[in-house]
Design an enzyme around this catalytic site. Structure first.
Site, PDB file in Angstrom:
ATOM      1  N   PHE A   1      -5.560   3.529  14.540  1.00  0.00           N
ATOM      2  CA  PHE A   1      -5.832   4.596  13.475  1.00  0.00           C
ATOM      3  C   PHE A   1      -6.959   4.018  12.672  1.00  0.00           C
ATOM      4  O   PHE A   1      -7.184   2.837  12.549  1.00  0.00           O
ATOM      5  CB  PHE A   1      -4.696   4.639  12.519  1.00  0.00           C
ATOM      6  CG  PHE A   1      -3.741   5.787  12.944  1.00  0.00           C
ATOM      7  CD1 PHE A   1      -3.195   5.678  14.174  1.00  0.00           C
ATOM      8  CD2 PHE A   1      -3.464   7.001  12.716  1.00  0.00           C
ATOM      9  CE1 PHE A   1      -2.118   6.452  14.833  1.00  0.00           C
ATOM     10  CE2 PHE A   1      -2.782   8.024  13.062  1.00  0.00           C
ATOM     11  CZ  PHE A   1      -2.038   7.673  14.047  1.00  0.00           C
TER      12      PHE A   1
ATOM     13  N   LYS B   1     -12.754  -2.863  18.544  1.00  0.00           N
ATOM     14  CA  LYS B   1     -11.282  -3.183  18.627  1.00  0.00           C
ATOM     15  C   LYS B   1     -10.903  -3.013  20.149  1.00  0.00           C
ATOM     16  O   LYS B   1      -9.735  -3.107  20.602  1.00  0.00           O
ATOM     17  CB  LYS B   1     -10.379  -2.782  17.687  1.00  0.00           C
ATOM     18  CG  LYS B   1     -10.597  -2.936  16.381  1.00  0.00           C
ATOM     19  CD  LYS B   1      -9.524  -2.715  15.420  1.00  0.00           C
ATOM     20  CE  LYS B   1     -10.134  -2.929  13.828  1.00  0.00           C
ATOM     21  NZ  LYS B   1      -8.870  -2.893  12.928  1.00  0.00           N
TER      22      LYS B   1
ATOM     23  N   LYS C   1     -14.953   1.184  14.585  1.00  0.00           N
ATOM     24  CA  LYS C   1     -13.567   0.465  14.793  1.00  0.00           C
ATOM     25  C   LYS C   1     -13.147   0.390  16.365  1.00  0.00           C
ATOM     26  O   LYS C   1     -12.673  -0.273  17.082  1.00  0.00           O
ATOM     27  CB  LYS C   1     -12.586   1.086  14.161  1.00  0.00           C
ATOM     28  CG  LYS C   1     -12.601   0.504  12.546  1.00  0.00           C
ATOM     29  CD  LYS C   1     -11.633   1.158  11.666  1.00  0.00           C
ATOM     30  CE  LYS C   1     -12.077   0.794  10.159  1.00  0.00           C
ATOM     31  NZ  LYS C   1     -11.283   1.320   9.194  1.00  0.00           N
TER      32      LYS C   1
ATOM     33  N   ASN D   1       0.971  -1.132  -0.032  1.00  0.00           N
ATOM     34  CA  ASN D   1      -0.083   0.087   0.054  1.00  0.00           C
ATOM     35  C   ASN D   1       0.715   1.292   0.037  1.00  0.00           C
ATOM     36  O   ASN D   1       2.026   1.181   0.174  1.00  0.00           O
ATOM     37  CB  ASN D   1      -0.906   0.171   1.167  1.00  0.00           C
ATOM     38  CG  ASN D   1      -0.391  -0.064   2.691  1.00  0.00           C
ATOM     39  OD1 ASN D   1       0.674   0.794   2.879  1.00  0.00           O
ATOM     40  ND2 ASN D   1      -0.474  -1.030   3.243  1.00  0.00           N
TER      41      ASN D   1
ATOM     42  N   LYS E   1       8.975 -17.436  -9.637  1.00  0.00           N
ATOM     43  CA  LYS E   1       8.336 -16.529 -10.403  1.00  0.00           C
ATOM     44  C   LYS E   1       7.303 -16.791 -11.207  1.00  0.00           C
ATOM     45  O   LYS E   1       7.583 -17.867 -11.952  1.00  0.00           O
ATOM     46  CB  LYS E   1       9.609 -15.802 -11.133  1.00  0.00           C
ATOM     47  CG  LYS E   1       8.991 -14.436 -11.632  1.00  0.00           C
ATOM     48  CD  LYS E   1      10.171 -13.617 -12.412  1.00  0.00           C
ATOM     49  CE  LYS E   1       9.510 -12.512 -13.292  1.00  0.00           C
ATOM     50  NZ  LYS E   1      10.344 -12.072 -14.486  1.00  0.00           N
TER      51      LYS E   1
ATOM     52  N   ASP F   1      -5.210  -6.417   5.011  1.00  0.00           N
ATOM     53  CA  ASP F   1      -5.964  -7.274   5.375  1.00  0.00           C
ATOM     54  C   ASP F   1      -6.225  -8.521   5.223  1.00  0.00           C
ATOM     55  O   ASP F   1      -6.725  -9.580   5.524  1.00  0.00           O
ATOM     56  CB  ASP F   1      -7.577  -6.650   5.153  1.00  0.00           C
ATOM     57  CG  ASP F   1      -7.753  -5.273   6.009  1.00  0.00           C
ATOM     58  OD1 ASP F   1      -7.084  -5.287   7.362  1.00  0.00           O
ATOM     59  OD2 ASP F   1      -8.354  -4.212   5.613  1.00  0.00           O
TER      60      ASP F   1
HETATM   61  N1  CTP Z   1      -5.161  -2.993  11.687  1.00  0.00           N
HETATM   62  C1  CTP Z   1      -4.502  -4.330  12.376  1.00  0.00           C
HETATM   63  N2  CTP Z   1      -4.612  -5.574  11.564  1.00  0.00           N
HETATM   64  C2  CTP Z   1      -5.433  -5.540  10.673  1.00  0.00           C
HETATM   65  C3  CTP Z   1      -5.893  -4.457  10.049  1.00  0.00           C
HETATM   66  C4  CTP Z   1      -6.028  -3.181  10.895  1.00  0.00           C
HETATM   67  O1  CTP Z   1      -3.882  -4.118  13.543  1.00  0.00           O
HETATM   68  N3  CTP Z   1      -5.457  -6.825   9.906  1.00  0.00           N
HETATM   69  C5  CTP Z   1      -5.066  -1.741  12.604  1.00  0.00           C
HETATM   70  C6  CTP Z   1      -4.396  -0.651  11.825  1.00  0.00           C
HETATM   71  O2  CTP Z   1      -3.119  -0.698  12.348  1.00  0.00           O
HETATM   72  C7  CTP Z   1      -5.103   0.662  12.410  1.00  0.00           C
HETATM   73  C8  CTP Z   1      -6.449  -0.106  12.761  1.00  0.00           C
HETATM   74  O3  CTP Z   1      -6.302  -1.455  12.766  1.00  0.00           O
HETATM   75  O4  CTP Z   1      -4.655   0.952  13.702  1.00  0.00           O
HETATM   76  C9  CTP Z   1      -7.594   0.425  11.851  1.00  0.00           C
HETATM   77  O5  CTP Z   1      -7.180  -0.167  10.241  1.00  0.00           O
HETATM   78  P1  CTP Z   1      -8.088   0.162   9.109  1.00  0.00           P
HETATM   79  O6  CTP Z   1      -7.165  -0.320   7.915  1.00  0.00           O
HETATM   80  O7  CTP Z   1      -8.461   1.764   9.214  1.00  0.00           O
HETATM   81  O8  CTP Z   1      -9.347  -0.803   9.455  1.00  0.00           O
HETATM   82  P2  CTP Z   1      -9.815  -2.032   9.269  1.00  0.00           P
HETATM   83  O9  CTP Z   1      -9.687  -2.759  10.679  1.00  0.00           O
HETATM   84  O10 CTP Z   1      -8.522  -2.866   8.523  1.00  0.00           O
HETATM   85  O11 CTP Z   1     -10.966  -2.131   8.528  1.00  0.00           O
HETATM   86  P3  CTP Z   1     -11.356  -1.707   6.993  1.00  0.00           P
HETATM   87  O12 CTP Z   1     -10.162  -1.863   6.125  1.00  0.00           O
HETATM   88  O13 CTP Z   1     -12.601  -2.613   6.741  1.00  0.00           O
HETATM   89  O14 CTP Z   1     -11.653  -0.278   6.948  1.00  0.00           O
END
Ligand code: CTP
Length: 403
Positions: free
Chosen positions: A325, A343, A339, A210, A291, A281
């Site tokens: 975040f 969490k 969230k 990303n 490869k 995710d």
């Molecule tokens: N986070 C995490 N582990 C994951 C995904 C996210 O620890 N697999 C943490 C990120 O570091 C951040 C928070 O969760 O502090 C929210 O991350 P974000 O990407 O905004 O949300 P998601 O929970 O992944 O939800 P979505 O992608 O559906 O918005």
């Protein structure tokens, strides 16, 4: 700027690296500090007082017996004036004298008289630096609370390759900033900060990642260090960011699972986790061993869900404070609040990553802080450093309330 109007005494002793004192003084001034230089007699063989005087705009003294009426530099007054006292470069001689309690020139008497934090940046030939007498002196001074910048390794002026070089001026100035500005706000607290993005392998040469630059997480790590915390920085991929000075340990990770392992292993003993990382995710279900060759017109990748690291931490939260975040592009507060609850967080930093001046790239951010009691704190656009300081302060307030 952190160093704005901070009073820095820069003492220069007589080694070849003395010429770097000019860059150090210049950078300190650019960061807003007021700098007064003092020198040993030997230092003047390598760089002139006039150079440092022109750079700092302040008189430079070498002798205890200079005409102080013009220069207004006198060792006791200077010792009191300092917010931080720096010796860069510091020779084996000056380190030895201080360790032995000798005060026989302006530099050693002033350092003896100051109550300001003292930072010493040794620079000398490797054999001299590694000499047990010098090492004992450094250890003794460390035990007394003097701080040191570890010399760098590389080509030394004496033709040898080894440890003993004065680190680059920017690094020294970062250490000076820390020495002059560190508070006790989070002293004794162990803090984990994650930053950067995770990446998931497709095959040995490709990955899914990303746009995270890591700047927000690294700025938070720096702010936590400035608050006096013991900081572990778990770093995904970043824009080749340097570890902020004073970070106790940096653990570089690739995938989400690697980040999870790193965070989990420090979690039980830590007091605060700030999870600024942009975490993948999903991961590729079956990364190819070799490869992948192009053949078909289209290609399907089967992905499987990664663990939610933060959710897992929230489930087994004990004394820890958890800050997450939320990177959103719509319904920032609504999604952020969901969230925060799901969490089990103590604070959530929500940002609209699509907004101008916010998000992954760039040096500014626009955030809204959400708290479990429903408080919403909307912040203006500001630098990531400024936002990091606010996040760390709010986290410290949460920790205070839990006492
Ligand atoms: N986070 C995490 N582990 C994951 C995904 C996210 O620890 N697999 C943490 C990120 O570091 C951040 C928070 O969760 O502090 C929210 O991350 P974000 O990407 O905004 O949300 P998601 O929970 O992944 O939800 P979505 O992608 O559906 O918005």
């Amino acid at each position: 700027m952190l160093l704005e109007n901070k009073h820095i005494v820069l003492a220069v002793s007589g080694g070849i690296a003395a010429f770097k004192a000019a860059s150090i003084a210049s950078m300190l001034c650019k960061r807003g500090a007021v700098v007064k230089c003092i020198m040993t007699h030997n230092a003047t063989a390598f760089i002139t007082p006039l150079t440092l005087r022109e750079i700092t705009g302040n008189p430079v003294a070498v002798s205890m017996f200079d005409d102080v009426t013009e220069f207004n530099i006198e060792h006791i007054a200077l010792a009191r004036w300092a917010d931080a006292f720096v010796i860069a470069p510091a020779t084996a001689d000056v380190i030895g004298k201080i360790a032995a309690g000798i005060a026989d020139d302006l530099v050693t008497t002033t350092v003896m008289a100051t109550k300001a934090p003292v930072l010493i940046a040794p620079a000398m030939n490797s054999n001299m630096f590694l000499n047990p007498i010098v090492q004992d002196n450094i250890k003794k001074l460390r035990d007394y609370g003097y701080q040191f910048v570890e010399p760098a390794s590389g080509h030394l002026a004496c033709g040898v390759i080894g440890i003993g070089r004065l680190p680059e001026p920017e690094e020294i100035v970062d250490y000076i900033e820390l020495t002059a500005c560190r508070t006790d706000r989070l002293k004794g607290k162990k803090v984990i900060v994650t930053g950067g993005g995770t990446r998931e392998s497709i095959d040995p040469v490709r990955f899914i990642g990303n746009h995270s630059s890591g700047r927000m997480g690294f700025a938070i790590a720096k702010a936590a260090v400035l608050a006096g915390a013991d900081v572990t920085l778990v770093a995904g991929t970043t824009d080749h960011l340097k570890t902020p000075v004073g970070v106790m340990r940096r653990i570089d990770v690739g995938s989400t699972n690697e980040m999870k392992d790193a965070v989990d292993s420090y979690y039980d003993a830590c007091d605060l986790v700030i999870k600024a990382a942009a975490v993948a995710d999903y991961r590729v279900a079956h990364p190819a061993k070799n490869k992948i060759k192009k053949s078909e017109e289209t290609m399907d990748l089967k992905m499987e869900k990664n663990p939610d690291i933060l959710y897992g931490l929230g489930q087994r939260k004990d004394h820890q404070t958890l800050v997450g975040f939320a990177a959103e592009t719509t319904n920032v507060i609504e999604y952020g609040t969901a969230k925060l609850k799901k969490k089990n967080l103590d604070m959530l930093v929500a940002n609209d990553v699509a907004a101008k001046g916010a998000g992954f790239q760039g040096t500014t951010n626009i955030a809204t802080l959400l708290f479990p009691d429903g408080t919403v704190e909307k912040l203006d656009k500001m630098s990531k450093d400024e936002l990091a300081a606010i996040i760390v302060e709010r986290a410290a307030q949460i920790i205070d309330k839990k006492k």
